[in-house]
Write a protein that holds these residues in place. Structure first.
Motif, PDB file in Angstrom:
ATOM      1  N   SER A 127       6.004   3.780   0.340  1.00 47.99           N
ATOM      2  CA  SER A 127       6.750   5.044   0.406  1.00 47.99           C
ATOM      3  C   SER A 127       7.743   5.037   1.566  1.00 47.99           C
ATOM      4  O   SER A 127       8.821   5.633   1.463  1.00 47.99           O
ATOM      5  N   SER A 167      -0.147   9.954   2.310  1.00 45.52           N
ATOM      6  CA  SER A 167      -0.521   8.774   1.526  1.00 45.52           C
ATOM      7  C   SER A 167      -1.859   8.185   1.965  1.00 45.52           C
ATOM      8  O   SER A 167      -2.629   7.702   1.132  1.00 45.52           O
ATOM      9  N   TRP A 173      -4.512  10.472   0.346  1.00 48.99           N
ATOM     10  CA  TRP A 173      -4.547  10.542  -1.112  1.00 48.99           C
ATOM     11  C   TRP A 173      -4.969   9.230  -1.767  1.00 48.99           C
ATOM     12  O   TRP A 173      -5.525   9.231  -2.851  1.00 48.99           O
ATOM     13  N   TRP A 174      -4.638   8.100  -1.114  1.00 50.44           N
ATOM     14  CA  TRP A 174      -4.941   6.794  -1.702  1.00 50.44           C
ATOM     15  C   TRP A 174      -5.665   5.912  -0.694  1.00 50.44           C
ATOM     16  O   TRP A 174      -5.602   6.144   0.514  1.00 50.44           O
ATOM     17  N   SER A 175      -6.305   4.893  -1.207  1.00 48.45           N
ATOM     18  CA  SER A 175      -6.953   3.904  -0.346  1.00 48.45           C
ATOM     19  C   SER A 175      -5.891   2.932   0.152  1.00 48.45           C
ATOM     20  O   SER A 175      -5.277   2.217  -0.646  1.00 48.45           O
ATOM     21  N   THR A 176      -5.632   2.939   1.466  1.00 45.94           N
ATOM     22  CA  THR A 176      -4.574   2.106   2.036  1.00 45.94           C
ATOM     23  C   THR A 176      -5.107   1.343   3.239  1.00 45.94           C
ATOM     24  O   THR A 176      -6.195   1.612   3.750  1.00 45.94           O
ATOM     25  N   ASP A 231       0.849  -1.189   0.000  1.00 53.36           N
ATOM     26  CA  ASP A 231       0.000   0.000   0.000  1.00 53.36           C
ATOM     27  C   ASP A 231       0.888   1.244   0.000  1.00 53.36           C
ATOM     28  O   ASP A 231       2.108   1.166   0.103  1.00 53.36           O
ATOM     29  N   ALA A 232       0.261   2.403  -0.145  1.00 55.63           N
ATOM     30  CA  ALA A 232       1.012   3.635  -0.365  1.00 55.63           C
ATOM     31  C   ALA A 232       1.931   3.978   0.810  1.00 55.63           C
ATOM     32  O   ALA A 232       3.094   4.361   0.607  1.00 55.63           O
ATOM     33  N   ARG A 233       1.441   3.852   2.034  1.00 55.56           N
ATOM     34  CA  ARG A 233       2.238   4.231   3.201  1.00 55.56           C
ATOM     35  C   ARG A 233       3.445   3.298   3.371  1.00 55.56           C
ATOM     36  O   ARG A 233       4.574   3.759   3.587  1.00 55.56           O
TER      37      ARG A 233
END
Length: 205
Positions: A94, A139, A142-145, A89-91
């Protein structure tokens, strides 16, 4: 100690949530240390302050370790919470990029024999890489995480119960104090290494 042994059990997650007292401070500091490197990079490039350059390379190994702790503790927490130790996922992704950036900066600086060129290149790369910090921070918005939104913000009332919030704040402060001490010691080593041929250091030692 307060968080691990004396806070109440979470209604949903049980005792597994207690890793928050390691994971959250490590995650917060992994980003804060990189931000400190970015500030030091600007100071070095604009005003040519050598101590700022020493500070950058002093922080990098500590930042890498703290980021690894954040990733590892998050994976351990993810097993009982999400049923898996890793998700792209995004978190998480990153933060992994941040860890790789720390390692890359350390390796790059070590590959140069000319410290002045290494310091300059490292400073520019740190500044460019700073774009990843707001991405990590935002994150979850901004995104589904899998990650939930921040429980503690400067603008809203904390969504976490005070019985769990206060030891978390204490843990963050404690980690922050420890990291400052480690950065000071690491900077001291860098000064001894880089200024070993200078007369002022010989007189000091």
């Amino acid at each position: 100690m307060w968080g691990l042994f004396f806070t109440p059990e979470d209604f949903v997650q049980g005792n597994s949530y207690r890793i928050i007292y390691l994971h959250v401070p490590a995650s917060f500091l992994s980003q804060s240390l990189y931000a400190a490197m970015a500030i030091a990079s600007v100071i070095y490039l604009v005003w040519r302050v050598k101590l700022a350059a020493y500070l950058i390379i002093s922080i990098a190994p500590i930042g890498a370790i703290v980021t690894f702790i954040a990733l590892f503790s998050g994976s351990v927490w993810g097993i009982p919470t999400w049923g898996t130790w890793w998700q792209w996922d995004a978190r998480i992704t990153s933060t992994l990029i941040l860890f790789i950036m720390y390692l890359g900066l350390i390796s790059l600086h070590a590959s140069f024999s000319n410290y002045e060129k290494a310091d300059k290149l490292l400073s520019w790369l740190v500044i460019v890489g700073f774009v990843n910090i707001p991405i990590i921070k935002k994150s979850v918005d901004w995104w589904s995480t899998l990650h939930q939104s921040a429980s503690i913000t400067l603008t809203d009332k904390p969504s976490i119960d005070p019985s769990m919030l206060y030891p978390l704040i204490g843990s963050i402060i404690g980690f922050f104090g420890l990291i400052i001490c480690l950065v000071i010691l690491s900077s001291y080593v860098q000064i001894l290494k880089r200024e070993s041929t200078k007369s002022w250091l010989k007189d000091y030692v």
